[in-house]
Design a protein around this motif. Structure first.
Motif, PDB file in Angstrom:
ATOM      1  N   PRO A 306       0.913  -1.293   0.097  1.00  0.00           N
ATOM      2  CA  PRO A 306       0.021  -0.057  -0.138  1.00  0.00           C
ATOM      3  C   PRO A 306       0.801   1.246  -0.142  1.00  0.00           C
ATOM      4  O   PRO A 306       0.449   2.399  -0.717  1.00  0.00           O
ATOM      5  CB  PRO A 306      -0.970  -0.148   1.509  1.00  0.00           C
ATOM      6  N   LEU A 307       1.987   1.253   0.767  1.00  0.00           N
ATOM      7  CA  LEU A 307       2.774   2.435   0.855  1.00  0.00           C
ATOM      8  C   LEU A 307       3.457   2.600  -0.646  1.00  0.00           C
ATOM      9  O   LEU A 307       3.677   3.678  -1.236  1.00  0.00           O
ATOM     10  CB  LEU A 307       3.929   2.307   1.872  1.00  0.00           C
ATOM     11  N   ILE A 308       3.954   1.546  -1.098  1.00  0.00           N
ATOM     12  CA  ILE A 308       4.621   1.608  -2.553  1.00  0.00           C
ATOM     13  C   ILE A 308       3.480   1.810  -3.571  1.00  0.00           C
ATOM     14  O   ILE A 308       4.131   2.952  -4.400  1.00  0.00           O
ATOM     15  CB  ILE A 308       5.200   0.365  -2.676  1.00  0.00           C
ATOM     16  N   ASN A 309       2.348   1.810  -3.442  1.00  0.00           N
ATOM     17  CA  ASN A 309       1.449   2.060  -4.412  1.00  0.00           C
ATOM     18  C   ASN A 309       1.098   3.750  -4.467  1.00  0.00           C
ATOM     19  O   ASN A 309       0.883   4.429  -5.200  1.00  0.00           O
ATOM     20  CB  ASN A 309       0.142   1.286  -4.354  1.00  0.00           C
ATOM     21  N   LYS A 310       1.295   4.080  -3.065  1.00  0.00           N
ATOM     22  CA  LYS A 310       1.102   5.586  -2.927  1.00  0.00           C
ATOM     23  C   LYS A 310       2.145   6.493  -3.465  1.00  0.00           C
ATOM     24  O   LYS A 310       2.149   7.395  -4.043  1.00  0.00           O
ATOM     25  CB  LYS A 310       0.830   5.875  -1.316  1.00  0.00           C
ATOM     26  N   PHE A 311       3.482   5.851  -3.189  1.00  0.00           N
ATOM     27  CA  PHE A 311       4.651   6.392  -3.624  1.00  0.00           C
ATOM     28  C   PHE A 311       4.808   6.614  -5.016  1.00  0.00           C
ATOM     29  O   PHE A 311       5.188   7.400  -5.508  1.00  0.00           O
ATOM     30  CB  PHE A 311       5.822   5.858  -3.016  1.00  0.00           C
ATOM     31  N   CYS A 312       4.348   5.315  -5.738  1.00  0.00           N
ATOM     32  CA  CYS A 312       4.580   5.183  -7.077  1.00  0.00           C
ATOM     33  C   CYS A 312       3.214   5.102  -8.065  1.00  0.00           C
ATOM     34  O   CYS A 312       2.695   4.156  -8.329  1.00  0.00           O
ATOM     35  CB  CYS A 312       5.284   3.706  -7.375  1.00  0.00           C
ATOM     36  N   LYS A 313       2.486   6.130  -8.017  1.00  0.00           N
ATOM     37  CA  LYS A 313       1.396   6.217  -8.520  1.00  0.00           C
ATOM     38  C   LYS A 313       1.378   6.420  -9.871  1.00  0.00           C
ATOM     39  O   LYS A 313       2.190   6.964 -10.516  1.00  0.00           O
ATOM     40  CB  LYS A 313       0.409   7.722  -8.045  1.00  0.00           C
TER      41      LYS A 313
END
Length: 320
Positions: A306-313
């Protein structure tokens, strides 16, 4: 009476479905399944049967009587979990332990979160790690079992990673990389043949079921990190080829790290995800108490998705 369905764009028309994708994964797993059955015989067939049937039945019962939702058994995802769980277990695993693993994989790791598409962790790996922690002796029993190939029985004893962890590189002796590539006998059923896993990887790429960046970033990280450590002290640290061909690196990087639900959506995020898995795996192998770290590494990185998806939109549709 025909109904006109109106929905926002973009409109994507494709024959691809969850069921077709999962069937392709099962097909890609067939080389590894066939090799494991040939070398481990009836015991491996029992494990596969119990695991697959238990996963499918458990998902049906939970969906039907607890969630009271639409039957999802036909999407093949439970079957994929069953096959992967079986390939992550020793061929000597008793049926009741396989059943417990299926209950944890489907009942806890998948359906508790709401089913396919909502689970945070890879179900098969949650089942495997639960069994490893709960029944460490049984999960590290590499006793020989009689296979179906005449005159060839799977060897017993510690795995190459276990030998290195207990006695160091000196205890390993001469390493036959060609044998490790084709028939690395010892370990979980899915670790038996690197070639079988690579064939499955090629099939998934050809069918466009997965993209290569997660798998290749794991391989590259393992190769570079272990290569540096090996160059610094070859008497203490194993070489890159050894680390790629042993343990669950290949099986995990091809079939479990690439799981749509528990991996990042963007290519950039996938690379970060893969690098993290590779690093954690090698840190556990070199400095941890377990000889293998792939399962733990994937589950740890699952929690960061979830954090990676927010960082790499991903870029919005239609925008440069």
């Amino acid at each position: 009476m025909n109904k006109l369905l109106v929905s926002p764009s973009p409109h994507i028309h494709t024959r691809t479905s969850t069921a077709s994708l999962m069937r392709d994964v099962v097909i890609a797993l067939l080389p590894a399944v066939i090799v494991s059955v040939l070398f481990y015989g009836w015991s491996e067939l029992m494990i596969l049967g119990v695991s697959v049937v238990s996963c499918i039945l458990l998902e049906y019962l939970i969906t039907r009587f607890l969630l009271k939702g639409k039957n999802t058994v036909c999407d093949w995802s439970a079957a994929v979990t069953g096959v992967l769980l079986a390939l992550n277990l020793p061929a000597t695993s008793p049926w009741w332990m396989v059943l417990i693993g299926a209950v944890v994989a489907i009942g806890v790791a998948k359906m508790t979160f709401g089913g396919l598409g909502q689970n945070l962790f890879n179900p098969a790996l949650v089942g495997r790690v639960f069994l490893l922690i709960s029944f460490p002796a049984a999960m590290t029993d590499w006793s020989a079992t009689k296979g179906f190939i005449s005159g060839v029985d799977a060897s017993s004893g510690a795995t190459p990673l276990g030998i290195v962890k207990e006695g160091g590189i000196e205890a390993l002796g001469n390493v036959d990389y060609l044998n490790m590539l084709f028939m690395n006998i010892g370990g979980s059923a899915g670790e038996l043949s690197a070639i079988a896993i690579i064939l499955g990887f090629i099939y998934l790429l050809a069918r466009r079921v997965i993209r290569p960046h997660i798998t290749l970033s794991i391989w590259a990280t393992v190769f570079v990190f272990s290569g540096i450590m090996w160059l610094v002290n070859p008497a203490e640290y194993t070489d890159p080829v050894f680390n790629l061909l042993t343990g669950g690196i290949l099986l995990g990087s091809v079939f479990m790290a690439t799981d749509y639900v528990t991996s990042p959506m963007s290519a950039k995020g996938g690379i970060i995800f893969g690098v993290g898995i590779g690093l954690i795996t090698m840190l556990i192998r070199y400095f941890g108490s377990f000889p293998e770290g792939m399962s733990f590494a994937i589950l740890i990185m699952n929690s960061t998705v979830p954090l990676i998806n927010k960082f790499c939109k991903s870029k919005k549709y239609g925008r440069a």
